[in-house]
Design an enzyme around this catalytic site. Structure first.
Site, PDB file in Angstrom:
ATOM      1  N   GLY A  45       9.700  -4.755  10.466  1.00 13.66           N
ATOM      2  CA  GLY A  45       9.361  -5.401   9.140  1.00 13.66           C
ATOM      3  C   GLY A  45       7.597  -5.047   8.845  1.00 13.66           C
ATOM      4  O   GLY A  45       7.028  -4.415   9.459  1.00 13.66           O
ATOM      5  N   GLN A  50      -0.439  -5.422   5.207  1.00 15.44           N
ATOM      6  CA  GLN A  50      -0.580  -4.445   6.287  1.00 15.44           C
ATOM      7  C   GLN A  50      -0.650  -2.773   5.553  1.00 15.44           C
ATOM      8  O   GLN A  50      -0.893  -1.957   6.384  1.00 15.44           O
ATOM      9  CB  GLN A  50       0.719  -4.432   7.107  1.00 15.44           C
ATOM     10  CG  GLN A  50       0.628  -5.537   8.069  1.00 15.44           C
ATOM     11  CD  GLN A  50       2.138  -5.576   8.932  1.00 15.44           C
ATOM     12  OE1 GLN A  50       3.072  -5.858   8.585  1.00 15.44           O
ATOM     13  NE2 GLN A  50       2.101  -4.908  10.120  1.00 15.44           N
ATOM     14  N   CYS A  98       3.125  -5.783  16.831  1.00 13.34           N
ATOM     15  CA  CYS A  98       2.721  -5.597  15.482  1.00 13.34           C
ATOM     16  C   CYS A  98       2.103  -4.179  15.028  1.00 13.34           C
ATOM     17  O   CYS A  98       1.371  -3.714  16.075  1.00 13.34           O
ATOM     18  CB  CYS A  98       1.814  -6.842  15.206  1.00 13.34           C
ATOM     19  SG  CYS A  98       1.141  -6.709  13.318  1.00 13.34           S
ATOM     20  N   LEU A  99       2.666  -3.666  14.314  1.00 15.57           N
ATOM     21  CA  LEU A  99       2.121  -2.536  13.627  1.00 15.57           C
ATOM     22  C   LEU A  99       0.451  -2.437  13.352  1.00 15.57           C
ATOM     23  O   LEU A  99      -0.143  -1.409  13.803  1.00 15.57           O
ATOM     24  CB  LEU A  99       2.868  -1.821  12.300  1.00 15.57           C
ATOM     25  CG  LEU A  99       4.252  -1.586  12.598  1.00 15.57           C
ATOM     26  CD1 LEU A  99       4.647  -1.077  11.325  1.00 15.57           C
ATOM     27  CD2 LEU A  99       4.570  -0.705  13.688  1.00 15.57           C
ATOM     28  N   HIS A 140       7.081 -13.980  11.499  1.00 13.64           N
ATOM     29  CA  HIS A 140       6.228 -12.931  11.738  1.00 13.64           C
ATOM     30  C   HIS A 140       5.635 -12.326  10.496  1.00 13.64           C
ATOM     31  O   HIS A 140       4.345 -12.330  10.426  1.00 13.64           O
ATOM     32  CB  HIS A 140       6.507 -12.186  12.851  1.00 13.64           C
ATOM     33  CG  HIS A 140       5.479 -10.993  13.221  1.00 13.64           C
ATOM     34  ND1 HIS A 140       4.873 -10.922  14.494  1.00 13.64           N
ATOM     35  CD2 HIS A 140       5.052  -9.902  12.437  1.00 13.64           C
ATOM     36  CE1 HIS A 140       4.149  -9.905  14.322  1.00 13.64           C
ATOM     37  NE2 HIS A 140       4.295  -9.189  13.272  1.00 13.64           N
ATOM     38  N   GLU A 141       6.305 -11.735   9.978  1.00 14.95           N
ATOM     39  CA  GLU A 141       6.092 -11.146   8.487  1.00 14.95           C
ATOM     40  C   GLU A 141       5.461 -12.282   7.580  1.00 14.95           C
ATOM     41  O   GLU A 141       4.444 -11.747   6.635  1.00 14.95           O
ATOM     42  CB  GLU A 141       7.363 -10.403   8.128  1.00 14.95           C
ATOM     43  CG  GLU A 141       7.705  -9.099   8.806  1.00 14.95           C
ATOM     44  CD  GLU A 141       6.515  -8.406   9.289  1.00 14.95           C
ATOM     45  OE1 GLU A 141       5.777  -8.022   8.542  1.00 14.95           O
ATOM     46  OE2 GLU A 141       6.752  -7.647  10.488  1.00 14.95           O
ATOM     47  N   HIS A 144       1.861 -12.920   8.001  1.00 16.89           N
ATOM     48  CA  HIS A 144       0.852 -11.967   7.379  1.00 16.89           C
ATOM     49  C   HIS A 144       0.327 -12.109   5.799  1.00 16.89           C
ATOM     50  O   HIS A 144      -0.537 -11.969   5.513  1.00 16.89           O
ATOM     51  CB  HIS A 144       1.319 -10.522   7.222  1.00 16.89           C
ATOM     52  CG  HIS A 144       1.379  -9.896   8.448  1.00 16.89           C
ATOM     53  ND1 HIS A 144       0.194  -9.272   9.196  1.00 16.89           N
ATOM     54  CD2 HIS A 144       2.462  -9.258   9.169  1.00 16.89           C
ATOM     55  CE1 HIS A 144       0.483  -8.623  10.254  1.00 16.89           C
ATOM     56  NE2 HIS A 144       1.913  -8.674  10.347  1.00 16.89           N
TER      57      HIS A 144
END
Length: 187
Positions: A45, A50, A98-99, A140-141, A144
């Site tokens: 995701g 991000q 997480c990225l 989670h996404e 953001h």
């Protein structure tokens, strides 16, 4: 085109993202770039903040984790202006990464039953009850988009224990296997 992933400490990750409309410039190209960036970074995701955009856009392709979580098989989404409603059910604690927080993983407690409302890249409306690990990915996404990171859901003690690692990300001392944009240096 592969875009850099903005890392912990960058201010864009803490802003509430703005809703977008049909006339968003080059939306299809942005979505394509987001998927390219997500795949190249080995994520499932990616939210627009991000990649430095404070806009309410998320891309998800949960298929890579289908062997462990069957509800993720074939689940690929573009979520524009998503809204989550938490449904009944116990919160479950699972590891998340997480990225934007390379090299870190923490257990996070989240519900596994949500109702998701969104429009897709063609601005067609959708509504679906989503469960299990897929619900975790979506939450989670979508966090953001609210300026939240998964570490906001962990205890203060855990935050203290990883403080050095977080500071290393902010200072640009953490490396990752994908292009990244570090937080601006403070003067």
């Amino acid at each position: 085109m592969r875009l850099p992933v903005y890392l912990y400490g960058h201010p864009v990750l803490r802003k509430t993202a703005a809703p977008i409309s049909r006339d968003y410039p080059e939306l299809k190209k942005l979505i394509e770039n987001m998927f390219t960036t997500m795949y190249a970074s080995e994520g499932v995701g990616l939210a627009a903040p991000q990649i430095g955009r404070s806009d309410r856009i998320v891309v998800i392709d949960a298929d890579p984790v289908k062997d462990s979580f069957p509800e993720c098989e074939g689940r690929k989404f573009v979520l524009i202006n998503p809204e989550i409603e938490v449904l009944d059910g116990e919160a479950v604690s699972r590891g998340e990464g997480c990225l934007s927080l390379p090299g870190l993983s923490e257990n996070v407690s989240r519900v596994e039953n949500i109702r998701l409302r969104w429009v897709d890249e063609n601005f067609e409306p959708h509504e679906e009850v989503i469960t299990g690990f897929l619900a975790r990915i979506v939450q989670h996404e979508c966090d953001h988009l609210e300026g939240k990171l998964y570490i906001d859901h962990i205890s203060m003690i855990r935050k203290q224990l990883i403080k050095g690692k977080l500071n290393n990300i902010i200072a640009g001392k953490t490396r990752c296997d994908y292009p990244a944009k570090y937080a601006p240096k403070k003067r």
